[in-house]
Design a protein around this motif. Structure first.
Motif, mmCIF file in Angstrom:
data_model
loop_
_atom_site.group_PDB
_atom_site.id
_atom_site.type_symbol
_atom_site.label_atom_id
_atom_site.label_comp_id
_atom_site.label_asym_id
_atom_site.label_seq_id
_atom_site.Cartn_x
_atom_site.Cartn_y
_atom_site.Cartn_z
ATOM 1 N N ASP A 1 0.838 -1.199 0.000
ATOM 2 C CA ASP A 1 0.000 0.000 0.000
ATOM 3 C C ASP A 1 0.874 1.250 0.000
ATOM 4 N N GLY A 2 0.629 2.145 -0.934
ATOM 5 C CA GLY A 2 1.380 3.391 -0.974
ATOM 6 C C GLY A 2 2.701 3.300 -1.704
ATOM 7 N N ASP B 1 -1.981 2.577 -5.350
ATOM 8 C CA ASP B 1 -2.508 3.769 -4.677
ATOM 9 C C ASP B 1 -3.754 3.371 -3.887
ATOM 10 N N THR B 2 -3.529 2.704 -2.772
ATOM 11 C CA THR B 2 -4.614 2.076 -2.017
ATOM 12 C C THR B 2 -4.841 2.681 -0.636
ATOM 13 N N GLU B 3 -3.988 3.600 -0.202
ATOM 14 C CA GLU B 3 -4.125 4.110 1.163
ATOM 15 C C GLU B 3 -5.487 4.780 1.389
ATOM 16 N N LYS B 4 -5.950 5.572 0.427
ATOM 17 C CA LYS B 4 -7.250 6.227 0.596
ATOM 18 C C LYS B 4 -8.396 5.230 0.449
ATOM 19 N N CYS C 1 -8.419 0.395 -8.220
ATOM 20 C CA CYS C 1 -7.301 1.186 -7.712
ATOM 21 C C CYS C 1 -6.219 1.340 -8.782
ATOM 22 N N PHE D 1 1.020 3.136 -8.846
ATOM 23 C CA PHE D 1 1.871 4.314 -8.849
ATOM 24 C C PHE D 1 2.816 4.298 -10.046
ATOM 25 N N ASP E 1 7.142 3.716 1.994
ATOM 26 C CA ASP E 1 6.547 5.039 1.797
ATOM 27 C C ASP E 1 6.261 5.763 3.107
ATOM 28 N N ASN F 1 5.146 8.952 -2.041
ATOM 29 C CA ASN F 1 3.748 8.798 -2.462
ATOM 30 C C ASN F 1 2.764 9.181 -1.365
ATOM 31 N N SER F 2 3.149 8.956 -0.106
ATOM 32 C CA SER F 2 2.233 9.168 1.018
ATOM 33 C C SER F 2 2.679 10.269 1.962
ATOM 34 N N SER G 1 9.517 9.373 -7.300
ATOM 35 C CA SER G 1 8.785 8.383 -8.086
ATOM 36 C C SER G 1 9.657 7.159 -8.307
#
Length: 225
Positions: free
Chosen positions: A10-11, A15-18, A87, A90, A177, A197-198, A213
């Motif tokens: 995650d992160g 892009d799954t944190e949200k 999802c 990144f 991250d 990313n986070s 990145s």
């Protein structure tokens, strides 16, 4: 010289944190528990589902018994599975995974996410076969910043890949991250690349390398560690 790479999930890859934040909010709403996005990213990002629910319920004066927490984890998994179908990945993540696999780096995942969530997203990204081992929330009691999950991933990687002789922790590069993730990797004795990313770069200063990145990272750079 690095001989193996262990990714957070995650992160880092997806892009799954949200997605997780929205799922947590949905499950906790009937309890009257609110989660601010800033608090989630600053205080709770490294927690797996079990520890997240336990912590939030206790902090808000709610029942945090094992049976209730287990029920919330199950409900959240169902909600998350639906959300993960759309999802995004990144920038540079899938290319880096493929390039490392082509360069014959053994790869593993060390994540607080559930195994089925990780596997479903990796399959959708076409990179599931690049990984020799996945260490997930089901495998370890202690969350990051404890090093347990990275050490477990390394043990699994040495058992399930063609590494000979087995890789030591100092021959592994972790990709993270969050500050908790970096701390876990460093406590395990590994080098760490952090991607913003986070969190901003200033929150990731304990990493050996910080990048905006994963597009900026390649197999040659990883090998140089």
């Amino acid at each position: 010289m690095a001989r193996a790479v262990i990714f957070d999930f995650d992160g880092v890859i997806a892009d799954t944190e949200k997605v997780h934040l929205d799922a947590f909010r949905k499950i906790l709403a009937p309890e009257g528990v609110e989660i601010l996005e800033a608090d989630y990213f600053e205080k709770y990002l490294a927690l797996d589902d079990k520890n997240f629910f336990t912590t939030l319920l206790r902090e808000n004066g709610r029942d945090a018994g094992a049976e209730k927490v287990a029920d919330f984890v199950k409900k959240k998994s169902l909600v998350t599975s639906e959300m993960l179908e759309n999802c995004a990945f990144f920038e540079g993540a899938l290319d880096l995974i493929n390039s490392l696999a082509e360069a014959r780096f053994p790869l593993a995942i060390a994540s607080g996410a559930l195994r089925k969530e990780i596997e479903s997203v990796l399959v959708r990204g076409g990179v599931a076969d690049c990984f020799s081992f996945i260490a997930s929330a089901e495998d370890c009691e202690k969350c990051k910043p404890a090093p347990e999950i990275f050490l477990y991933a390394l043990k699994g990687l040495n058992s399930s890949s063609t590494l000979s002789p087995p890789a030591s922790a100092r021959e592994c590069v972790a990709i993270e991250d969050s500050s908790h993730g970096i701390a876990a990797a460093k406590a395990a004795g590994m080098k760490c690349v952090a991607v913003t990313n986070s969190h901003p770069a200033e929150a990731l200063l304990s990493a050996d390398l910080i990048t905006l990145s994963l597009r900026e990272i390649d197999a040659e750079k990883i090998a140089s560690f």
